[in-house]
Scaffold this motif. Structure first.
Motif, short mmCIF file in Angstrom:
data_model
loop_
_atom_site.label_atom_id
_atom_site.label_comp_id
_atom_site.label_asym_id
_atom_site.label_seq_id
_atom_site.Cartn_x
_atom_site.Cartn_y
_atom_site.Cartn_z
N LEU A 1 3.96 17.59 0.51
CA LEU A 1 2.99 16.88 -0.19
C LEU A 1 2.40 15.81 -0.33
CD1 LEU A 1 3.10 16.47 -3.56
CD2 LEU A 1 4.65 14.76 -3.72
N TRP A 2 3.07 15.05 1.10
CA TRP A 2 2.08 13.41 1.26
C TRP A 2 0.55 14.00 2.00
CZ3 TRP A 2 0.66 12.29 5.85
CH2 TRP A 2 1.40 12.66 7.81
N ILE A 3 0.64 14.78 2.63
CA ILE A 3 -0.20 15.23 3.45
C ILE A 3 -1.25 16.08 2.34
CG2 ILE A 3 -1.76 17.22 4.81
CD1 ILE A 3 0.13 15.40 6.45
N LYS A 4 -1.00 16.92 1.16
CA LYS A 4 -2.04 16.73 0.10
C LYS A 4 -2.23 15.43 -0.81
CE LYS A 4 -0.85 21.08 0.42
NZ LYS A 4 -2.06 22.22 1.47
N GLU A 5 -2.10 14.94 -1.07
CA GLU A 5 -1.94 13.78 -0.92
C GLU A 5 -3.14 12.98 -0.23
OE1 GLU A 5 2.27 12.63 -3.30
OE2 GLU A 5 1.56 10.91 -1.91
N LYS A 6 -3.00 12.74 0.79
CA LYS A 6 -3.79 12.33 2.02
C LYS A 6 -5.20 13.15 1.81
CE LYS A 6 -1.46 8.96 3.53
NZ LYS A 6 -1.46 7.41 1.88
N GLN A 7 -4.79 14.00 1.64
CA GLN A 7 -6.43 15.21 1.34
C GLN A 7 -7.25 14.84 0.72
OE1 GLN A 7 -4.92 18.71 1.30
NE2 GLN A 7 -5.01 18.98 3.77
N ALA A 8 -6.43 15.58 -1.02
CA ALA A 8 -7.05 13.79 -1.92
C ALA A 8 -7.10 12.87 -2.61
CB ALA A 8 -5.42 14.37 -3.33
N TRP B 1 16.25 16.43 -8.65
CA TRP B 1 14.21 17.43 -8.52
C TRP B 1 12.78 15.95 -7.90
CZ3 TRP B 1 12.00 21.56 -7.95
CH2 TRP B 1 10.28 21.80 -7.82
N ILE B 2 13.31 15.33 -8.72
CA ILE B 2 12.16 14.52 -8.46
C ILE B 2 12.50 14.03 -6.73
CG2 ILE B 2 10.68 11.85 -9.30
CD1 ILE B 2 10.31 13.75 -10.52
N ILE B 3 13.49 12.95 -6.34
CA ILE B 3 13.79 12.90 -4.58
C ILE B 3 13.17 13.97 -3.86
CG2 ILE B 3 14.86 12.23 -3.55
CD1 ILE B 3 16.54 10.81 -5.43
N ARG B 4 14.01 15.13 -4.09
CA ARG B 4 13.10 15.92 -3.33
C ARG B 4 11.81 16.53 -3.19
NH1 ARG B 4 17.96 21.10 -4.72
NH2 ARG B 4 19.76 19.73 -3.29
N LYS B 5 11.29 16.41 -4.26
CA LYS B 5 9.58 16.15 -4.63
C LYS B 5 8.76 15.16 -3.88
CE LYS B 5 6.45 18.31 -4.52
NZ LYS B 5 5.54 19.46 -3.88
N PHE B 6 9.11 13.78 -3.93
CA PHE B 6 8.44 13.54 -4.17
C PHE B 6 8.67 12.29 -2.81
CE2 PHE B 6 7.33 8.52 -4.37
CZ PHE B 6 6.18 8.21 -4.37
N GLN B 7 9.81 12.39 -2.24
CA GLN B 7 10.26 12.34 -0.86
C GLN B 7 10.07 10.78 -0.65
OE1 GLN B 7 8.63 15.45 1.75
NE2 GLN B 7 10.01 16.49 1.70
N PRO B 8 10.64 10.29 -1.41
CA PRO B 8 10.43 8.57 -0.90
C PRO B 8 11.17 8.43 0.06
CG PRO B 8 12.61 8.78 -3.29
CD PRO B 8 11.31 10.53 -2.94
N ASP B 9 11.15 6.89 1.00
CA ASP B 9 11.42 6.39 2.02
C ASP B 9 12.65 5.68 1.38
OD1 ASP B 9 10.76 7.34 3.72
OD2 ASP B 9 8.35 6.18 3.44
N ILE B 10 12.40 4.58 -0.27
CA ILE B 10 13.24 4.30 -0.20
C ILE B 10 13.48 4.12 -1.51
CG2 ILE B 10 13.74 2.14 1.47
CD1 ILE B 10 11.85 1.03 -0.03
N VAL B 11 15.10 4.17 -2.86
CA VAL B 11 15.12 4.16 -4.05
C VAL B 11 14.93 2.80 -4.25
CG1 VAL B 11 16.13 5.40 -5.58
CG2 VAL B 11 16.03 6.28 -4.00
N ILE B 12 14.79 1.73 -5.84
CA ILE B 12 14.87 0.84 -6.32
C ILE B 12 15.57 0.99 -7.67
CG2 ILE B 12 14.29 -1.40 -6.97
CD1 ILE B 12 12.11 -1.16 -4.78
N ASN B 13 16.34 0.97 -7.94
CA ASN B 13 16.76 0.32 -9.12
C ASN B 13 16.63 -0.39 -10.55
OD1 ASN B 13 18.17 3.86 -8.55
ND2 ASN B 13 19.87 2.88 -7.91
N ARG B 14 16.43 -0.44 -11.50
CA ARG B 14 16.10 -1.47 -11.87
C ARG B 14 17.99 -1.98 -12.05
NH1 ARG B 14 15.28 -5.61 -12.75
NH2 ARG B 14 13.39 -6.97 -14.19
N HIS C 1 1.27 -1.26 -0.01
CA HIS C 1 -0.17 -0.25 -0.05
C HIS C 1 1.09 1.19 0.01
CE1 HIS C 1 -2.83 -3.05 2.17
NE2 HIS C 1 -3.64 -2.81 0.86
N ALA C 2 2.34 0.68 -0.10
CA ALA C 2 2.53 2.71 -0.66
C ALA C 2 2.78 3.19 -1.93
CB ALA C 2 4.12 1.98 -0.69
N GLU C 3 3.41 4.45 -1.78
CA GLU C 3 2.77 5.52 -2.55
C GLU C 3 4.23 4.52 -3.47
OE1 GLU C 3 0.91 7.17 -4.23
OE2 GLU C 3 -0.62 6.90 -2.45
N VAL C 4 4.12 5.05 -5.26
CA VAL C 4 5.21 3.81 -5.88
C VAL C 4 4.65 5.22 -6.71
CG1 VAL C 4 6.06 2.32 -6.87
CG2 VAL C 4 5.05 1.48 -4.76
#
Length: 829
Positions: free
Chosen positions: A337-344, A146-159, A69-72
């Motif tokens: 951002l995660w709060i805005k997402e939860k509101q949405a 930019w994407i890391i700073r905005k999305f703020q992931p807990d973990i990063v997975i490289n393919r 149930h993570a945001e991916v």
């Protein structure tokens, strides 16, 4: 486009904001609503990183998004512009548009979201050093940070891992830049201009989505790794994660990636690369974000209470508790951002629970600045819970709405629309400016990363439920009924008031002769007064022969004579229509339509290649057997050849013998079973004096192993550097001297690559006059195989003619003409 039956549980996010409900809102099943509640509670975030559309592991994305149930989010560095196309002839920018939409549909299917960088897929690259020579490293790194700073992931997975030489150079580069961004995203001195919108961010750890080519991953001793059981069944979605993954991957239709889910258990592994070590769980030590905000624990408990007491039979009974959670969420002062997402999320859950629907439809798909029409707003609420309407605003108009929606009684209202004269066309945002140095030029920082444009026109709907105010962006769309597919919904698209169409992409001035070009100026409303002009050539080099005005068809057609002169061997010529008011129209209008993605419209520069060549050709009739799709027949027609495209019914010997030369299109023996079944007939055609040219096929899957009249074996060998050295044995075969003498200069100016999927084994009957190699690699002679067979001639070539000829590369055109001119004495019959 496939009919839209109901909204999936995904949202369309902008990098710096949310666009909630990008389509009509439909109710979900009770189990899907429950699944949405579980996602509302979870705050884990994962960023998956690779290089291209279809690189992503949809099984792992689907599992993390729906099982954990993570945001991916998937960050694809490119849009796949340099790839191949199995379903049509679109390549380059157009293929990138198709693959962008395929990725968006894939994420709608597996529950993730999609990001891109500015990097352009310039074709296959064998080493990250070559990749980073073509991309400006700092700009692509800037986008990843930019994407890391905005999305703020807990973990990063490289393919992919960062070991050079093990895979595509773009793949390795994606891992290299991801690891560098992991180290630098938390440093405020790195790209500090970003910090007016985002904050430094440090993910907890970064992983490699470990695999072994051809077998299951086997970790080395001492390696920290984790195994995800991605074959499990999700009872609330009624599917296994393998099925979700297969359906997602099947969206990559242009790449031929239709997939069937495996039955039974399945595993995916992530191997620890960098960050905080862990012992049992990749998210170990990642605290729930609810702990970081005031009242967060209370909100979490309230969600738990709704989950524990969820009413599956009457989901609208859950709405009062959801409204309480919503009020607490909107009272939070955080702009995270995660709060805005939860509101949405909570808004979406409430509206889905009452079966709310909002449609804003136009009477046509395409419109233009200054156009006026009436759109239809339709609203409905299936439940007994009251929804009090307040207002609807679109463009500069505010419209008061009065009434209450309840008990499945819809409201419809006509909405007048007038598009201002300066309203922008619906050009994909990354194509507004011309690309440069293999990067899209994007001025607006907030656009970088977005998968696609926002809707061209949206209205803002304001209403109340249980005393709480809601605002909903409702996009204007075009909806109609197809007698086969039923309901079809397409984006509402704004086009320029005038556009130009040129009948040739390549104009050949052969042997000092002139040529005639037709330019059609189409108007969306009425004819405008103006004149046609050309950029890049002097006025003395063209003459407007005629101007045909057709007011009833809203178009002006110009016939233009282009004269040979001193403009060089090849030049790009721009075409402009300038009105009496000095308004300039210099764009075409292209449409791309496939059922599995929305209709795409874009506006390329109105231009053509002007190519002056001394070239000997004969009056030949050519039969072209299509494969996966290419533009080679059009180029050959512009060179003066008569070209017939042959369907499956024409693959008989008597029909074949009507043609001096037969040419087999790209990947035909991967996709055309009728052709594969008739290869022996083609060889009889050669034996009786025909000239057969077979273009490249991939080594797998092949529909036949009978690729030539003598044995040959395909490989994955390719030469990816377009200006790499070529050694030529000019005495080996007449094709290098007759009827046009080939010189070393003819191998200059090639585009994207030399060729691909070269044979690596062949019979001694074949002559191989060309030797090619990428820097530091062993030379290969497999790019061009020539043979006599009976009375005729046969060519197998992995050279990328499908790119070189439409791009108007003079030397490649000359060499291909020589292959055609092998037709010999039959051309004079």
């Amino acid at each position: 486009m496939l009919p839209l039956r109901k909204l999936t549980r995904t949202r369309c996010f902008l990098i710096l904001g949310l666009a909630l409900f990008t389509g009509s809102v439909y109710s979900q099943t009770s189990s899907e609503l429950f699944h949405g509640l579980e996602k509302l509670k979870e705050t884990k975030r994962v960023l998956y990183v690779a290089a291209h559309p279809d690189d992503e592991n949809t099984r792992l994305i689907g599992y993390l998004a729906n099982g954990v149930h993570a945001e991916v989010a998937y960050l694809s560095l490119t849009r796949g512009d340099g790839g191949q196309n199995l379903i049509g002839k679109e390549l380059g920018i157009e293929l990138g548009m198709i693959r962008t939409q395929e990725l968006i549909r894939a994420r709608e299917t597996d529950g993730g979201r999609q990001f891109f960088s500015r990097a352009i897929d310039f074709g296959f690259s064998k080493h990250p050093d070559e990749t980073l020579t073509n991309w400006e490293r700092e700009k692509v790194l800037e986008d990843v940070i930019w994407i890391i700073r905005k999305f703020q992931p807990d973990i990063v997975i490289n393919r992919f891992n960062d070991i050079p030489g093990t895979t595509h150079g773009h793949h390795t580069t994606s891992a290299i830049l991801s690891l560098e961004a992991f180290d630098k995203a938390a440093d405020p001195t790195v790209f500090p201009d970003q910090l007016q919108w985002v904050e430094p961010w440090q993910p907890t750890r970064v992983f490699w989505n470990a695999y072994n080519w051809g077998g299951q991953y086997e970790p080395k001793e001492g390696t920290m790794y984790h195994r995800f059981e991605v074959g499990d069944f999700n009872p609330f979605l009624g599917q296994t994660y393998s099925k979700i993954a297969a359906d997602s991957r099947t969206m990559h239709k242009s790449q031929g990636f239709g997939s069937t889910a495996q039955l039974g258990e399945g595993s995916d592994f992530v191997e620890f690369v960098k960050g905080v070590p862990f012992t049992s769980d990749p998210f170990q030590g990642v605290a729930t974000r609810w702990d970081k905000v005031p009242q967060g624990k209370a909100i979490e408990r309230a969600i738990d209470l709704v989950i524990a007491n969820f009413d599956f039979k009457n989901p609208e009974n859950n709405v009062p508790s959801l409204l309480d959670i919503r009020q607490q969420l909107y009272e939070l002062s955080s702009n995270a951002l995660w709060i805005k997402e939860k509101q949405a999320d909570i808004d979406q859950l409430i509206l889905e629970s009452i079966g709310f629907a909002a449609e804003f439809t136009a009477p046509k798909e395409l419109s233009f600045p200054t156009d006026e029409f009436r759109a239809l707003l339709t609203l409905n609420n299936y439940s007994a819970i009251k929804l009090d309407l307040q207002s609807f605003s679109v463009l500069d108009d505010d419209i008061s709405l009065a009434g209450t929606l309840t008990e499945n009684r819809p409201l419809t209202q006509q909405i007048p629309i007038r598009l201002p004269r300066d309203f922008p066309a619906s050009q994909p945002y990354w194509m507004v400016q011309q690309p440069k140095d293999n990067l899209f030029q994007i001025d607006n920082r907030l656009d970088i990363g977005k998968p696609f444009n926002d809707p061209s026109v949206s209205g803002n709907l304001v209403f109340r439920i249980g005393g709480q105010k809601f605002e909903l962006q409702v996009p204007l769309r075009y909806k109609y009924n197809d007698q086969v597919d039923g309901e079809i919904v397409q984006p509402f698209t704004v086009v320029p008031r005038a556009s130009l169409s040129i009948d040739k992409e390549n104009v050949f001035l052969l042997n000092g002769a002139s040529d005639v070009l037709k330019v059609e100026v189409s108007f969306e409303k009425e004819l405008m007064e103006g004149k046609l002009s050309f950029e890049g050539i002097p006025e003395s080099s063209f003459e407007i022969l005629s101007e045909i005005r057709e007011p009833e068809k809203k178009k002006i057609t110009y016939s233009v004579k282009l004269l040979a002169g001193s403009v060089g061997e090849k030049r790009v010529v721009g075409v402009r229509f300038v009105t009496q008011d000095e308004e300039v129209f210099d764009q075409g209008k292209r449409r791309i339509t496939y059922k599995h993605i929305p209709n795409l419209t874009y506006f390329p520069p109105a231009e053509f290649n002007l190519i002056q060549l001394n070239l000997n050709t004969s009056a030949q009739r050519i039969g072209y057997i299509p494969g996966a799709g290419d533009d080679v027949p059009g180029v050959l027609r512009n060179l003066g050849y008569e070209v017939d495209v042959l369907d499956d019914g024409a693959l008989n010997l008597s029909k074949m013998l009507e043609f001096h030369t037969l040419i087999v299109g790209i990947r035909a023996l991967n996709v055309n079973q009728a052709l594969a079944d008739e290869m022996s007939t083609l060889f009889r055609y050669v034996e009786q004096g025909g000239n057969l040219i077979v273009q490249y096929n991939t080594s797998s899957p092949l529909l036949t192993r009978q690729l030539g009249p003598y044995p040959l074996q395909l490989s994955r060998n390719r030469v990816a550097v377009e200006d790499s050295p070529v050694n030529v044995d000019f005495s080996a075969h007449p094709v290098l001297t007759t009827p046009n003498r080939i010189v070393m200069k003819d191998f200059e100016g090639w585009v994207q690559e030399r060729g691909l999927y070269f044979p690596n084994e062949w019979d001694d009957q074949y002559i191989t006059p060309l030797e090619m190699q990428d820097p530091g690699e062993t030379p290969t002679k497999g790019s061009l195989l020539l043979a006599n067979y009976g009375k005729g001639t046969f060519t197998y070539s992995g050279i990328s003619w499908f790119r070189l000829l439409p791009a108007g590369v003079p030397g490649a055109i000359k060499l291909f003409v020589n292959l055609i001119e092998q037709a010999g004495e039959r051309k004079n019959d």
